[in-house]
Write a protein that holds these residues in place. Structure first.
Motif, PDB file in Angstrom:
ATOM      1  N   LEU A 106       0.830  -1.212   0.000  1.00  0.00           N
ATOM      2  CA  LEU A 106       0.000   0.000   0.000  1.00  0.00           C
ATOM      3  C   LEU A 106       0.863   1.261   0.000  1.00  0.00           C
ATOM      4  O   LEU A 106       0.505   2.266  -0.628  1.00  0.00           O
ATOM      5  CB  LEU A 106      -0.947  -0.006   1.210  1.00  0.00           C
ATOM      6  CG  LEU A 106      -2.070  -1.044   1.130  1.00  0.00           C
ATOM      7  CD1 LEU A 106      -2.787  -1.161   2.467  1.00  0.00           C
ATOM      8  CD2 LEU A 106      -3.067  -0.715   0.014  1.00  0.00           C
ATOM      9  N   ALA A 107       1.999   1.209   0.679  1.00  0.00           N
ATOM     10  CA  ALA A 107       2.918   2.357   0.634  1.00  0.00           C
ATOM     11  C   ALA A 107       3.429   2.576  -0.786  1.00  0.00           C
ATOM     12  O   ALA A 107       3.582   3.722  -1.242  1.00  0.00           O
ATOM     13  CB  ALA A 107       4.087   2.139   1.597  1.00  0.00           C
ATOM     14  N   MET A 108       3.688   1.482  -1.508  1.00  0.00           N
ATOM     15  CA  MET A 108       4.115   1.600  -2.901  1.00  0.00           C
ATOM     16  C   MET A 108       3.004   2.181  -3.774  1.00  0.00           C
ATOM     17  O   MET A 108       3.253   3.008  -4.652  1.00  0.00           O
ATOM     18  CB  MET A 108       4.521   0.230  -3.442  1.00  0.00           C
ATOM     19  CG  MET A 108       5.712  -0.368  -2.726  1.00  0.00           C
ATOM     20  SD  MET A 108       6.146  -2.015  -3.370  1.00  0.00           S
ATOM     21  CE  MET A 108       7.098  -1.538  -4.832  1.00  0.00           C
ATOM     22  N   ALA A 109       1.782   1.686  -3.567  1.00  0.00           N
ATOM     23  CA  ALA A 109       0.653   2.184  -4.354  1.00  0.00           C
ATOM     24  C   ALA A 109       0.446   3.679  -4.101  1.00  0.00           C
ATOM     25  O   ALA A 109       0.159   4.458  -5.022  1.00  0.00           O
ATOM     26  CB  ALA A 109      -0.609   1.401  -4.004  1.00  0.00           C
ATOM     27  N   ASP A 131      -7.335   9.275  -5.078  1.00  0.00           N
ATOM     28  CA  ASP A 131      -6.562   8.027  -5.063  1.00  0.00           C
ATOM     29  C   ASP A 131      -5.540   8.026  -3.929  1.00  0.00           C
ATOM     30  O   ASP A 131      -5.365   7.020  -3.235  1.00  0.00           O
ATOM     31  CB  ASP A 131      -5.846   7.835  -6.408  1.00  0.00           C
ATOM     32  CG  ASP A 131      -6.780   7.332  -7.498  1.00  0.00           C
ATOM     33  OD1 ASP A 131      -7.763   6.625  -7.177  1.00  0.00           O
ATOM     34  OD2 ASP A 131      -6.522   7.632  -8.685  1.00  0.00           O
ATOM     35  N   VAL A 132      -4.846   9.144  -3.759  1.00  0.00           N
ATOM     36  CA  VAL A 132      -3.869   9.230  -2.671  1.00  0.00           C
ATOM     37  C   VAL A 132      -4.580   9.058  -1.327  1.00  0.00           C
ATOM     38  O   VAL A 132      -4.127   8.300  -0.462  1.00  0.00           O
ATOM     39  CB  VAL A 132      -3.102  10.576  -2.722  1.00  0.00           C
ATOM     40  CG1 VAL A 132      -2.223  10.741  -1.482  1.00  0.00           C
ATOM     41  CG2 VAL A 132      -2.250  10.657  -3.988  1.00  0.00           C
ATOM     42  N   GLN A 133      -5.719   9.742  -1.177  1.00  0.00           N
ATOM     43  CA  GLN A 133      -6.456   9.660   0.095  1.00  0.00           C
ATOM     44  C   GLN A 133      -6.895   8.218   0.387  1.00  0.00           C
ATOM     45  O   GLN A 133      -6.797   7.740   1.518  1.00  0.00           O
ATOM     46  CB  GLN A 133      -7.672  10.588   0.062  1.00  0.00           C
ATOM     47  CG  GLN A 133      -8.437  10.601   1.372  1.00  0.00           C
ATOM     48  CD  GLN A 133      -7.632  11.193   2.515  1.00  0.00           C
ATOM     49  OE1 GLN A 133      -7.387  12.387   2.573  1.00  0.00           O
ATOM     50  NE2 GLN A 133      -7.183  10.365   3.449  1.00  0.00           N
ATOM     51  N   MET A 134      -7.368   7.535  -0.633  1.00  0.00           N
ATOM     52  CA  MET A 134      -7.856   6.165  -0.403  1.00  0.00           C
ATOM     53  C   MET A 134      -6.725   5.223  -0.008  1.00  0.00           C
ATOM     54  O   MET A 134      -6.878   4.415   0.904  1.00  0.00           O
ATOM     55  CB  MET A 134      -8.594   5.660  -1.640  1.00  0.00           C
ATOM     56  CG  MET A 134      -9.958   6.343  -1.798  1.00  0.00           C
ATOM     57  SD  MET A 134     -10.949   5.628  -3.156  1.00  0.00           S
ATOM     58  CE  MET A 134     -10.222   6.463  -4.572  1.00  0.00           C
ATOM     59  N   TYR A 135      -5.589   5.327  -0.663  1.00  0.00           N
ATOM     60  CA  TYR A 135      -4.476   4.447  -0.275  1.00  0.00           C
ATOM     61  C   TYR A 135      -3.914   4.834   1.088  1.00  0.00           C
ATOM     62  O   TYR A 135      -3.462   3.973   1.845  1.00  0.00           O
ATOM     63  CB  TYR A 135      -3.364   4.450  -1.329  1.00  0.00           C
ATOM     64  CG  TYR A 135      -3.671   3.536  -2.493  1.00  0.00           C
ATOM     65  CD1 TYR A 135      -3.953   2.189  -2.287  1.00  0.00           C
ATOM     66  CD2 TYR A 135      -3.674   4.008  -3.799  1.00  0.00           C
ATOM     67  CE1 TYR A 135      -4.235   1.337  -3.350  1.00  0.00           C
ATOM     68  CE2 TYR A 135      -3.946   3.168  -4.862  1.00  0.00           C
ATOM     69  CZ  TYR A 135      -4.223   1.836  -4.634  1.00  0.00           C
ATOM     70  OH  TYR A 135      -4.504   1.000  -5.690  1.00  0.00           O
ATOM     71  N   LEU A 136      -3.955   6.117   1.409  1.00  0.00           N
ATOM     72  CA  LEU A 136      -3.470   6.529   2.734  1.00  0.00           C
ATOM     73  C   LEU A 136      -4.376   5.959   3.826  1.00  0.00           C
ATOM     74  O   LEU A 136      -3.893   5.457   4.848  1.00  0.00           O
ATOM     75  CB  LEU A 136      -3.429   8.063   2.809  1.00  0.00           C
ATOM     76  CG  LEU A 136      -2.702   8.634   4.030  1.00  0.00           C
ATOM     77  CD1 LEU A 136      -1.209   8.344   3.961  1.00  0.00           C
ATOM     78  CD2 LEU A 136      -2.924  10.145   4.131  1.00  0.00           C
TER      79      LEU A 136
END
Lengths: 117, 117, 117, 117
Positions: A29-32, A69-74
């Protein structure tokens, strides 16, 4: 329910419906997150700062999608780690306020461990 | 008030107290976000996926701090662009659900435009 | 001529033929580099470490393209700053060898300022 | 020997002397590359484009160190994948020239699939 909580539930459901949990290790998830941040930063790479302050409607829509997208992966990453984002932010703000006392850093972009100009 | 709203207000105040608004163009905030994401991803770079699922307390505290930094710059960026993050996420989730229909992508990490294995 | 020099000349020509020099400030090139790195890291985000060691021919071709993009922007950035990459690497290796003495860091992924396990 | 070859040998030796090969899966090296790119981009985040074109000696030294770190991880990654960087760049340049014909993109920063302004 708070909005970060709502996003967490929505992301969990989305992931579960696709049986994607095995892929969602914190490492992955950090990579994504890094990949999505790369897409976000690339939207601004050839714009001047002034242009970045007045995006066209199309640029704005692209930015909104990438921010999402950034918010969802965070949220997914914090969820996997059992970290509450709102608490983490509150804690970090206290540290940042100590690192950057307002009266010493007013109008200055220097790093906290750099000498004043 | 929602928690993303609260973070927005806190970040605005922190920035205003230091007169940092001139530095906070969307272009610059996207760069700061990329920098913080780099710090976050570097925490996991030498860990196995299994290790990333069971961090030590110290690693967890570092991750919480970096997640907070990413969240704060993301909120600051969205704020400068006039983008509501909760709405942006809701819109993007609809698009993602169309891109990745649950029945076609169950258990698969392929990209939406890649053929099934 | 060395291969980094050759890449530098090729990138300069490519840029000049399109009159893109005004866009190529170091700030902008650093952003472009971050964007390409994001694309590169995203190729590996759902792969296990083992899978990343034995890519399919198609994955390998994608990785080669992204590595090339990163290399070209890195060369362009160094060129704009007047930095010789080969010299910079040689200097940094000396520093890294001091930071990570071989006998103290053998088989360990800890950071240079972390205590031994 | 070419300079990219020399860097490859130096990086291999550095890694072997510390027995770090087990950590150096392509997945992990891509993450390390993203982390270093984040450090590089953060050097420029609060600078104007003009300031980024005339760094102080100290800023320049920091940039050289970060460029070196990115270059070393890029070489290590390509080496692990068996990709020759010089060839990859040559191939990608041909593709880029087709994507961005000089006569259609002169002076324009639009993406290859965006319409002309």
């Amino acid at each position: 329910m708070s909005d970060l909580e709502q996003i967490k539930i929505a992301v969990r459901n989305f992931t579960a419906e696709r049986a994607w949990q095995p892929f969602h290790s914190p490492k992955n998830l950090a990579m994504a997150l890094a990949g999505e941040t790369g897409e976000l930063v690339s939207l601004f790479q050839w714009l001047t700062e002034a242009q970045s302050r007045s995006l066209t409607p199309e640029q704005l829509a692209d930015a909104a999608d990438e921010i999402a997208d950034v918010q969802m992966y965070l949220v997914a990453l914090a969820d996997q780690l059992g970290i509450g984002i709102a608490d983490a932010v509150a804690n970090k703000m206290v540290k940042n306020a100590q690192k950057y006392p307002a009266d010493q850093f007013r109008g200055s972009a220097r790093k906290y461990n750099d000498p004043p100009a």
